[in-house]
Design a protein around this motif. Structure first.
Motif, short mmCIF file in Angstrom:
data_model
loop_
_atom_site.label_atom_id
_atom_site.label_comp_id
_atom_site.label_asym_id
_atom_site.label_seq_id
_atom_site.Cartn_x
_atom_site.Cartn_y
_atom_site.Cartn_z
N THR A 1 -2.12 1.45 -5.20
CA THR A 1 -3.53 1.32 -4.83
C THR A 1 -4.17 0.12 -5.51
OG1 THR A 1 -4.18 2.79 -6.65
CG2 THR A 1 -3.77 3.82 -4.50
N GLU B 1 -4.58 10.39 -8.53
CA GLU B 1 -4.65 9.93 -7.15
C GLU B 1 -4.90 11.11 -6.22
OE1 GLU B 1 -2.02 7.33 -3.95
OE2 GLU B 1 -1.10 8.10 -5.77
N ARG C 1 0.82 -1.22 0.00
CA ARG C 1 0.00 0.00 0.00
C ARG C 1 0.85 1.27 0.00
NH1 ARG C 1 -3.26 -1.33 -2.45
NH2 ARG C 1 -5.34 -2.13 -1.96
N GLU D 1 -5.85 6.80 -0.35
CA GLU D 1 -6.09 5.49 -0.94
C GLU D 1 -4.94 4.51 -0.67
OE1 GLU D 1 -6.75 8.34 -2.57
OE2 GLU D 1 -8.93 8.16 -2.56
N ASP E 1 -8.82 -5.00 0.02
CA ASP E 1 -10.09 -4.70 -0.63
C ASP E 1 -11.14 -5.78 -0.37
OD1 ASP E 1 -9.54 -2.23 -2.46
OD2 ASP E 1 -7.81 -3.54 -2.70
#
Length: 234
Positions: free
Chosen positions: A72, A129, A68, A142, A96
């Motif tokens: 993303t 982003e 991370r 994110e 996720d």
């Protein structure tokens, strides 16, 4: 053709996942060196990562945070751990989705295809982003990382939300009620839980060498107040 990185130390499961993925015409790369997962991630540059929790050396939560800090891309956990807190921890570290073992491989493939459509499909959002910047600090929500100059520090999901709230209102005071609403959607949380998260943010700021920037305003809330000196010390 999509590239998918499989971080799974059970060679049989990893092989079956690789076979199913390649049946759909995509490329699957299986990690073999579990001491250098991030390096293999960089070399592969995958569109999605399948990540187990129980791994040699460092667990999947650690590697999720490391990935991370760079990307993303979707991360799906695949684990025999079925406890609620394991799933919460995965999401808070940047995952996720979370799939428990034993699983049907077609279900895994359906979840993979869903994530790929969401992120890379025709209807995926086409935008830069998002970042939140104030006083020289840059937060990438994110990716859940905080950056100062060349130094980058990973955050948990709660830390990222808290830092975003403080940065957006800096140098104004943010009430405890406003922070609690952001973090827990009005669910009951005792004062100690919020204090723990504030302490964690202070420690992260200390990693940058920033001291006393997160102030407690007694009876009201918290304020991020960072004042920089130039090279002359003024």
């Amino acid at each position: 053709m999509y590239k998918i990185l499989i971080v799974e130390d059970d060679s049989k499961i990893a092989g079956l996942l690789q076979s199913h993925i390649q049946k759909y015409g995509d490329r699957a790369v299986v990690v073999e060196d579990f001491d250098h997962v991030l390096q293999q991630y960089k070399e592969t540059d995958p569109h999605l990562v399948l990540l187990d929790v129980n791994l040699p050396s460092f667990d999947g939560y650690y590697w999720c945070r490391q990935i991370r800090s760079l990307s993303t891309c979707p991360i799906l956990f695949i684990s025999a751990r079925s406890g609620e807190m394991d799933q919460v921890r995965a999401i808070e570290n940047g995952a996720d989705d979370y799939i428990t073992k034993p699983f049907h491989y077609e279900v895994v493939m359906a979840k993979i295809r869903s994530q790929l459509r969401r992120v890379y499909g025709d209807y995926a959002a086409r935008m830069e982003e998002r970042k939140v910047e104030n006083s020289g600090l840059i937060l990438y929500p994110e990716r859940m990382v905080l950056q100062l100059k060349e130094q980058v520090i990973p955050l948990t999901k709660k830390e990222s939300i808290l830092m975003e709230t403080l940065l957006e209102r800096c140098p104004r005071v943010v009430s405890r009620e406003a922070i609690l609403e952001k973090l827990w959607d009005d669910a009951f949380v005792d004062d100690n839980t919020l204090s723990v998260n504030i302490t964690r943010i202070r420690k992260k700021l200390l990693e940058f060498g920033i001291e006393d920037a997160l102030e407690t305003v007694r009876g009201v809330g918290y304020r991020l107040n960072i004042t920089w000196k130039d090279e002359s010390g003024l």
